[in-house]
Write an enzyme that holds these catalytic residues in place. Sequence first.
Site, short mmCIF file in Angstrom:
data_model
loop_
_atom_site.label_atom_id
_atom_site.label_comp_id
_atom_site.label_asym_id
_atom_site.label_seq_id
_atom_site.Cartn_x
_atom_site.Cartn_y
_atom_site.Cartn_z
N ASP A 192 97.63 7.15 -32.81
CA ASP A 192 98.00 6.14 -33.54
C ASP A 192 98.28 5.59 -33.62
O ASP A 192 100.09 4.95 -32.70
CB ASP A 192 98.92 7.29 -34.54
CG ASP A 192 98.85 8.77 -35.31
OD1 ASP A 192 97.97 8.78 -35.42
OD2 ASP A 192 99.98 9.38 -35.31
N HIS A 211 91.82 8.96 -31.87
CA HIS A 211 92.10 8.01 -32.44
C HIS A 211 93.66 7.91 -31.55
O HIS A 211 94.10 9.53 -32.06
CB HIS A 211 92.09 7.18 -33.43
CG HIS A 211 93.49 8.00 -34.72
ND1 HIS A 211 92.36 9.19 -35.44
CD2 HIS A 211 94.14 7.69 -35.31
CE1 HIS A 211 93.27 9.86 -36.01
NE2 HIS A 211 94.56 9.19 -35.76
N HIS A 224 93.53 12.36 -31.55
CA HIS A 224 93.36 13.60 -32.03
C HIS A 224 92.13 13.17 -32.64
O HIS A 224 91.73 12.15 -33.26
CB HIS A 224 94.38 13.83 -32.92
CG HIS A 224 95.19 13.03 -34.16
ND1 HIS A 224 96.24 11.78 -33.08
CD2 HIS A 224 95.23 12.34 -34.79
CE1 HIS A 224 96.64 10.85 -33.83
NE2 HIS A 224 96.49 11.58 -34.93
N ARG A 263 102.13 11.84 -42.98
CA ARG A 263 103.04 11.69 -41.12
C ARG A 263 103.93 10.77 -41.51
O ARG A 263 103.65 9.83 -42.59
CB ARG A 263 101.23 11.67 -41.00
CG ARG A 263 102.02 10.96 -39.53
CD ARG A 263 100.68 9.84 -38.68
NE ARG A 263 100.91 9.12 -39.13
CZ ARG A 263 100.07 7.59 -39.44
NH1 ARG A 263 98.79 8.00 -38.17
NH2 ARG A 263 100.32 6.39 -39.20
#
Length: 297
Positions: A115, A113, A270, A285
């Site tokens: 983000d 995906h 990622h 994150r």
Amino acid sequence: MTVISEQPATAPAIRPDAAGLRITPLGPSFGAEIHGIDLGDLSDAQVLAIRTALVTYKVLFVPGQDIDDHAQIDFGRRLGDLTAGHPVHDSGGVPDEVYSLDSQDNGFADVWHTDVTFVRRPPAASILRAVVLPPNGGDTSWADSQLAYESLTPGLRALIDPLTAVHDGSREFGYYLAQKRKGRGNLWDGEVFTELVPVEHPVVRVHPESGRKGLFVNPGFTSHITGVSEHESRGILDILYAHLTKPEHTVRHRWQAGDVALWDNRATSHYANRDYGGQHRVMHRITLRGDEPFGPA
């Protein structure tokens, strides 16, 4: 942020930066480690050098950092404007800017995906800090979407250049928003999320700083390509996903305590390995505010 007009074909093995950064590329043009810095104590010149390196190498790894959430946020603010941690997820007892990926709270990311592509202005970059690591496993891999696009055949590039695709966050977060948050998410980009309305983005994104083209579809949030049949959409996406994640387009990181990773969300996808059984894994994150993606003219 400094504009990089051209990507070097081959990066040097070790490049001492004028700002004091020691950058070790991990491949010819994708991924690098930065040594000899403290993210909590950077000069303006070092911040600028990191921003430039991020566009050049797309994913950066900085080992040996001793920072907490607040220092991570302070560092992020020096790179750009920060978003909320997530449009709909409530991470509990952390600052609003932090998205806590906790394996004990279903915090997994074991699908390729990019983000938050299900919003109109996806994040420009992400900064991830290892908080709790399992004794083994939990590696993360990144794919270079620009290199993947450039290594497609000219005919396939011509086919996908004008296409757009729908990105839908409801498959991943719809139930959570409706049931766990009772239909009221977080303030993101000036809007409180009460529903996840699908958005449309170009299949091929032009990077706003480097000008390079890259694939901007991902299995995590892209539901279909518009203007073609369901079978054609599935076929095109399957081809692009298989090509994007070829080993020569990827870099894999084995996390150690103190590691921080930064990536250009406009040029990468990622995947976090879910191979550590019942062991605990927590990653924090933060994301930098992005712009609306645009495709080739």
